[in-house]
Design a protein around this motif. Sequence first.
Motif, PDB file in Angstrom:
ATOM      1  N   THR A   1      30.648  40.627  33.825  1.00  7.24           N
ATOM      2  CA  THR A   1      31.666  40.040  34.690  1.00  7.24           C
ATOM      3  C   THR A   1      31.630  38.523  34.603  1.00  7.24           C
ATOM      4  O   THR A   1      30.566  37.929  34.397  1.00  7.24           O
ATOM      5  CB  THR A   1      31.442  40.426  36.165  1.00  7.24           C
ATOM      6  OG1 THR A   1      30.200  39.890  36.597  1.00  7.24           O
ATOM      7  CG2 THR A   1      31.464  41.918  36.363  1.00  7.24           C
ATOM      8  N   CYS A   2      32.778  37.924  34.772  1.00 10.43           N
ATOM      9  CA  CYS A   2      32.890  36.487  34.966  1.00 10.43           C
ATOM     10  C   CYS A   2      33.614  36.280  36.284  1.00 10.43           C
ATOM     11  O   CYS A   2      34.334  37.160  36.749  1.00 10.43           O
ATOM     12  CB  CYS A   2      33.657  35.834  33.820  1.00 10.43           C
ATOM     13  SG  CYS A   2      32.717  35.816  32.275  1.00 10.43           S
TER      14      CYS A   2
ATOM     15  N   GLY B   1      34.306  43.857  33.486  1.00 10.55           N
ATOM     16  CA  GLY B   1      34.626  43.813  34.904  1.00 10.55           C
ATOM     17  C   GLY B   1      35.022  42.401  35.273  1.00 10.55           C
ATOM     18  O   GLY B   1      35.051  41.507  34.427  1.00 10.55           O
ATOM     19  N   VAL B   2      35.318  42.204  36.536  1.00  7.02           N
ATOM     20  CA  VAL B   2      35.630  40.864  37.027  1.00  7.02           C
ATOM     21  C   VAL B   2      35.022  40.697  38.410  1.00  7.02           C
ATOM     22  O   VAL B   2      35.022  41.626  39.214  1.00  7.02           O
ATOM     23  CB  VAL B   2      37.164  40.602  37.049  1.00  7.02           C
ATOM     24  CG1 VAL B   2      37.884  41.513  38.027  1.00  7.02           C
ATOM     25  CG2 VAL B   2      37.484  39.149  37.344  1.00  7.02           C
TER      26      VAL B   2
ATOM     27  N   VAL C   1      33.409  40.475  45.434  1.00  5.51           N
ATOM     28  CA  VAL C   1      33.681  41.864  45.091  1.00  5.51           C
ATOM     29  C   VAL C   1      33.730  41.951  43.572  1.00  5.51           C
ATOM     30  O   VAL C   1      34.238  41.043  42.907  1.00  5.51           O
ATOM     31  CB  VAL C   1      35.031  42.316  45.708  1.00  5.51           C
ATOM     32  CG1 VAL C   1      35.501  43.630  45.131  1.00  5.51           C
ATOM     33  CG2 VAL C   1      34.921  42.401  47.220  1.00  5.51           C
ATOM     34  N   VAL C   2      33.179  43.007  43.022  1.00  4.29           N
ATOM     35  CA  VAL C   2      33.273  43.262  41.587  1.00  4.29           C
ATOM     36  C   VAL C   2      34.259  44.402  41.386  1.00  4.29           C
ATOM     37  O   VAL C   2      34.158  45.439  42.051  1.00  4.29           O
ATOM     38  CB  VAL C   2      31.896  43.629  40.988  1.00  4.29           C
ATOM     39  CG1 VAL C   2      32.039  44.089  39.536  1.00  4.29           C
ATOM     40  CG2 VAL C   2      30.940  42.452  41.094  1.00  4.29           C
ATOM     41  N   PHE C   3      35.209  44.200  40.471  1.00 12.83           N
ATOM     42  CA  PHE C   3      36.147  45.261  40.110  1.00 12.83           C
ATOM     43  C   PHE C   3      35.861  45.672  38.674  1.00 12.83           C
ATOM     44  O   PHE C   3      35.790  44.833  37.774  1.00 12.83           O
ATOM     45  CB  PHE C   3      37.597  44.799  40.239  1.00 12.83           C
ATOM     46  CG  PHE C   3      38.576  45.822  39.751  1.00 12.83           C
ATOM     47  CD1 PHE C   3      38.769  46.999  40.461  1.00 12.83           C
ATOM     48  CD2 PHE C   3      39.265  45.638  38.569  1.00 12.83           C
ATOM     49  CE1 PHE C   3      39.647  47.975  40.001  1.00 12.83           C
ATOM     50  CE2 PHE C   3      40.150  46.600  38.102  1.00 12.83           C
ATOM     51  CZ  PHE C   3      40.340  47.765  38.817  1.00 12.83           C
ATOM     52  N   VAL C   4      35.677  46.983  38.476  1.00 11.03           N
ATOM     53  CA  VAL C   4      35.445  47.545  37.146  1.00 11.03           C
ATOM     54  C   VAL C   4      36.599  48.487  36.852  1.00 11.03           C
ATOM     55  O   VAL C   4      36.746  49.520  37.515  1.00 11.03           O
ATOM     56  CB  VAL C   4      34.101  48.321  37.089  1.00 11.03           C
ATOM     57  CG1 VAL C   4      33.851  48.838  35.677  1.00 11.03           C
ATOM     58  CG2 VAL C   4      32.957  47.451  37.577  1.00 11.03           C
TER      59      VAL C   4
ATOM     60  N   ASP D   1      45.865  37.635  35.546  1.00 15.79           N
ATOM     61  CA  ASP D   1      45.493  36.485  36.357  1.00 15.79           C
ATOM     62  C   ASP D   1      44.589  36.965  37.495  1.00 15.79           C
ATOM     63  O   ASP D   1      45.042  37.674  38.387  1.00 15.79           O
ATOM     64  CB  ASP D   1      46.746  35.817  36.918  1.00 15.79           C
ATOM     65  CG  ASP D   1      46.438  34.603  37.759  1.00 15.79           C
ATOM     66  OD1 ASP D   1      45.270  34.161  37.785  1.00 15.79           O
ATOM     67  OD2 ASP D   1      47.369  34.076  38.404  1.00 15.79           O
ATOM     68  N   TRP D   2      43.342  36.581  37.448  1.00 12.01           N
ATOM     69  CA  TRP D   2      42.374  36.986  38.461  1.00 12.01           C
ATOM     70  C   TRP D   2      41.997  35.831  39.377  1.00 12.01           C
ATOM     71  O   TRP D   2      41.070  35.942  40.175  1.00 12.01           O
ATOM     72  CB  TRP D   2      41.122  37.583  37.805  1.00 12.01           C
ATOM     73  CG  TRP D   2      41.418  38.878  37.128  1.00 12.01           C
ATOM     74  CD1 TRP D   2      41.573  39.086  35.791  1.00 12.01           C
ATOM     75  CD2 TRP D   2      41.633  40.144  37.752  1.00 12.01           C
ATOM     76  NE1 TRP D   2      41.862  40.412  35.541  1.00 12.01           N
ATOM     77  CE2 TRP D   2      41.912  41.081  36.743  1.00 12.01           C
ATOM     78  CE3 TRP D   2      41.622  40.581  39.072  1.00 12.01           C
ATOM     79  CZ2 TRP D   2      42.167  42.424  36.990  1.00 12.01           C
ATOM     80  CZ3 TRP D   2      41.881  41.918  39.329  1.00 12.01           C
ATOM     81  CH2 TRP D   2      42.143  42.817  38.296  1.00 12.01           C
ATOM     82  N   ALA D   3      42.717  34.725  39.260  1.00 11.72           N
ATOM     83  CA  ALA D   3      42.421  33.573  40.109  1.00 11.72           C
ATOM     84  C   ALA D   3      43.011  33.796  41.500  1.00 11.72           C
ATOM     85  O   ALA D   3      44.100  34.335  41.648  1.00 11.72           O
ATOM     86  CB  ALA D   3      43.011  32.314  39.490  1.00 11.72           C
ATOM     87  N   PRO D   4      42.286  33.367  42.532  1.00 13.02           N
ATOM     88  CA  PRO D   4      42.790  33.532  43.898  1.00 13.02           C
ATOM     89  C   PRO D   4      43.882  32.515  44.202  1.00 13.02           C
ATOM     90  O   PRO D   4      43.987  31.488  43.536  1.00 13.02           O
ATOM     91  CB  PRO D   4      41.554  33.256  44.758  1.00 13.02           C
ATOM     92  CG  PRO D   4      40.751  32.298  43.941  1.00 13.02           C
ATOM     93  CD  PRO D   4      40.978  32.715  42.507  1.00 13.02           C
TER      94      PRO D   4
END
Length: 175
Positions: free
Chosen positions: A32-33, A57-58, A67-70, A82-85
């Motif tokens: 994850t990153c 994952g992220v 939170v980790v999402f796989v 886009d995983w930026a908040p």
Amino acid sequence: MLIDFHANPGALSPEAFAEAVKASGVDAVVITCTNQAAGLEGYLDAVKNAGVKAYAGVELAMERGAVVFVPTRDTKKFRKADWAPEGDAWTREGIFNRLEDEKGATLSEHPYFRGGITPCSDRIYWMTKLDAVVTRVGRGKVSWDTLADQAAEKMGLTRLGSAGSADHIGSAATI
């Protein structure tokens, strides 16, 4: 199979990260990153070439906790998403709205661990759309692990182990 569900390579090169994963003795790792999945390819390839199963994952960082999402399937769409908040950090509502149409597992990352980011602590009880809680950090922090175990049990969630960083891969993992 022994798997570490959350390993962030940090500043390590893909090759150095793969060496750390291989030396840890785990059979598989979720790489994850923070707030991004782009750039995982080199790490995934290096770990696989070292003979260890690797999954993408992220890590979604909140003001308090993460939170980790796989994803069920590692796709180009997942990696390019886009995983930026919006703003400085994810909110609980923002994370679960973002993941609403995604398929995969959502894990609370070390909710009581005070060795890095500010923990979510008892805010975990407000996180109603989790699949599991990472309850083991493997660094002799029994009280933090115990609190996470209790939260997972009360919420009816699976407990997982993960070191969380490249420096500690394999110190906590899940069979």
